[in-house]
Design a protein around this motif. Structure first.
Motif, PDB file in Angstrom:
ATOM      1  N   UNK A 152       0.989  -1.221  -0.046  1.00  0.00           N
ATOM      2  CA  UNK A 152       0.083   0.255   0.023  1.00  0.00           C
ATOM      3  C   UNK A 152       0.783   1.197   0.031  1.00  0.00           C
ATOM      4  N   UNK A 153       1.964   1.190   0.755  1.00  0.00           N
ATOM      5  CA  UNK A 153       2.839   2.455   0.756  1.00  0.00           C
ATOM      6  C   UNK A 153       3.597   2.639  -0.723  1.00  0.00           C
ATOM      7  N   UNK A 154       4.087   1.553  -1.203  1.00  0.00           N
ATOM      8  CA  UNK A 154       4.847   1.655  -2.460  1.00  0.00           C
ATOM      9  C   UNK A 154       3.727   2.014  -3.538  1.00  0.00           C
ATOM     10  N   UNK A 155       2.586   1.595  -3.326  1.00  0.00           N
ATOM     11  CA  UNK A 155       1.592   1.951  -4.496  1.00  0.00           C
ATOM     12  C   UNK A 155       1.043   3.418  -4.497  1.00  0.00           C
ATOM     13  N   UNK A 156       0.995   4.106  -3.130  1.00  0.00           N
ATOM     14  CA  UNK A 156       0.575   5.396  -3.343  1.00  0.00           C
ATOM     15  C   UNK A 156       1.680   6.057  -3.562  1.00  0.00           C
ATOM     16  N   UNK A 157       2.845   5.779  -3.035  1.00  0.00           N
ATOM     17  CA  UNK A 157       3.932   6.483  -3.579  1.00  0.00           C
ATOM     18  C   UNK A 157       4.246   6.704  -5.074  1.00  0.00           C
ATOM     19  N   UNK A 158       4.245   5.617  -5.593  1.00  0.00           N
ATOM     20  CA  UNK A 158       4.413   5.654  -7.323  1.00  0.00           C
ATOM     21  C   UNK A 158       3.188   6.275  -7.842  1.00  0.00           C
ATOM     22  N   UNK A 159       2.010   6.131  -7.331  1.00  0.00           N
ATOM     23  CA  UNK A 159       0.828   6.869  -7.985  1.00  0.00           C
ATOM     24  C   UNK A 159       1.106   8.346  -7.739  1.00  0.00           C
ATOM     25  N   UNK A 160       1.648   8.992  -6.715  1.00  0.00           N
ATOM     26  CA  UNK A 160       1.731  10.393  -6.486  1.00  0.00           C
ATOM     27  C   UNK A 160       2.879  10.982  -7.161  1.00  0.00           C
ATOM     28  N   UNK A 161       3.949  10.194  -7.381  1.00  0.00           N
ATOM     29  CA  UNK A 161       5.111  10.880  -8.241  1.00  0.00           C
ATOM     30  C   UNK A 161       5.356  10.458  -9.742  1.00  0.00           C
ATOM     31  N   UNK A 162       4.512   9.542  -9.967  1.00  0.00           N
ATOM     32  CA  UNK A 162       4.808   9.452 -11.622  1.00  0.00           C
ATOM     33  C   UNK A 162       4.461  10.283 -12.753  1.00  0.00           C
ATOM     34  N   UNK A 163       3.284  10.955 -12.001  1.00  0.00           N
ATOM     35  CA  UNK A 163       2.794  12.021 -12.913  1.00  0.00           C
ATOM     36  C   UNK A 163       3.457  13.202 -13.284  1.00  0.00           C
TER      37      UNK A 163
END
Length: 210
Positions: free
Chosen positions: A92-103
Motif C-alpha cells: 500500500x505504501x509503495x503503491x501510493x508513492x508510485x501513484x503520487x510521483x509518476x505523473x
C-alpha cells in the motif's frame, strides 16, 4: 509443525494489505473541481490500485496453491514466509508513492519506480525460496524428482529476471512498467497450473469439496 497457523496469518496480512489499497482512491466535493475531472486526474492512483490489487491477489492464489499440498512446515519456511509478508505489507505504501510521483516525472518518479520494483523483486525472491525449500525438503504429499523440481523453480522464478527488467523500463516509462507488471501478475494468476503443474498441488478430494 502444522501449516494452519502459517496460512491463517498469511491470509490475514494479505487481506489487510489489499484492503488498504483502496484508501488512496478519493474524491472531494469541496475542491470545486467537477467529479469527472477529479476521476481523470486520479488516473495514476487507479492504475496503481489495479496493479497492486492483481499483485496481492495473485500472491494469495499462488500462496494457496503452493501450500495446499504441503504437509508440514519448518522454521526456515516460516522465516521465508514472514519475509514475504514483510514486503507484501509495504505494497500500500509503495503503491501510493508510485501513484503520487509518476505523473510529475523527474528524480522522485524514478525513486518511486525503483522502490516499487525492489519490493516486487524481493517478493519474487521470497516466493522462490519458499518453493525451493518445500520441494527440496519434500514437504508435500508426493515425491517430485529433481528434474521436475528444477523445472518448476525455473518457471516459477521468471519474476527474478522480469521484475528487474520492468523496473529498468520504468525509469524511462513508468506507465509501460505498470502495464507490464499487470501482465506478469496475470501470467502468474492464470498460468499457475503451468508454473506449478496442477497435479502436483491439486487438493485431494474431500467430503467438504475443499
Amino acid at each position: 509443525m502444522g501449516k494452519a497457523r502459517l496460512e491463517a496469518f498469511s491470509d490475514g496480512v494479505m487481506a489487510v494489505a489489499i484492503t488498504l489499497l483502496v484508501l488512496d482512491l478519493h474524491t472531494s466535493a469541496t475542491t470545486g473541481v467537477p467529479l469527472g475531472q477529479q476521476l481523470v486526474d486520479e488516473w495514476p492512483s487507479f492504475l496503481a490500485y489495479v496493479l497492486s490489487f492483481f499483485v496481492i491477489g495473485t500472491i494469495w492464489v499462488n500462496h494457496h496453491m503452493m501450500f495446499r499440498r504441503v504437509v508440514v512446515v519448518d522454521r526456515l519456511i516460516m522465516l521465508y514466509n514472514l519475509l514475504l509478508l514483510l514486503f507484501i505489507s509495504t505494497i500500500p505504501f509503495t503503491t501510493s508513492t508510485l501513484a503520487e510521483f509518476i505523473q510529475d516525472g523527474g528524480p522522485d518518479a524514478r525513486v518511486a519506480v525503483i522502490l516499487y520494483g525492489s519490493v516486487s523483486f524481493a517478493m519474487s525472491v521470497c516466493f522462490t525460496l519458499l518453493l525451493q525449500r518445500i520441494l527440496s525438503r519434500n514437504l508435500i504429499r508426493q515425491h517430485i524428482d529433481k528434474r521436475r523440481q528444477r523445472d518448476a523453480l525455473r518457471r516459477f522464478g521468471v519474476g527474478l529476471v522480469l521484475y528487474p527488467v520492468a523496473t529498468v523500463i520504468g525509469l524511462f516509462s513508468p506507465i509501460v512498467m505498470m502495464v507490464g507488471l499487470i501482465v506478469l501478475a496475470l501470467y502468474y494468476l492464470v498460468g499457475s497450473s503451468g508454473v506449478i503443474p496442477e497435479e502436483w498441488f491439486e487438493a485431494e478430494s474431500s467430503p467438504s469439496g475443499e
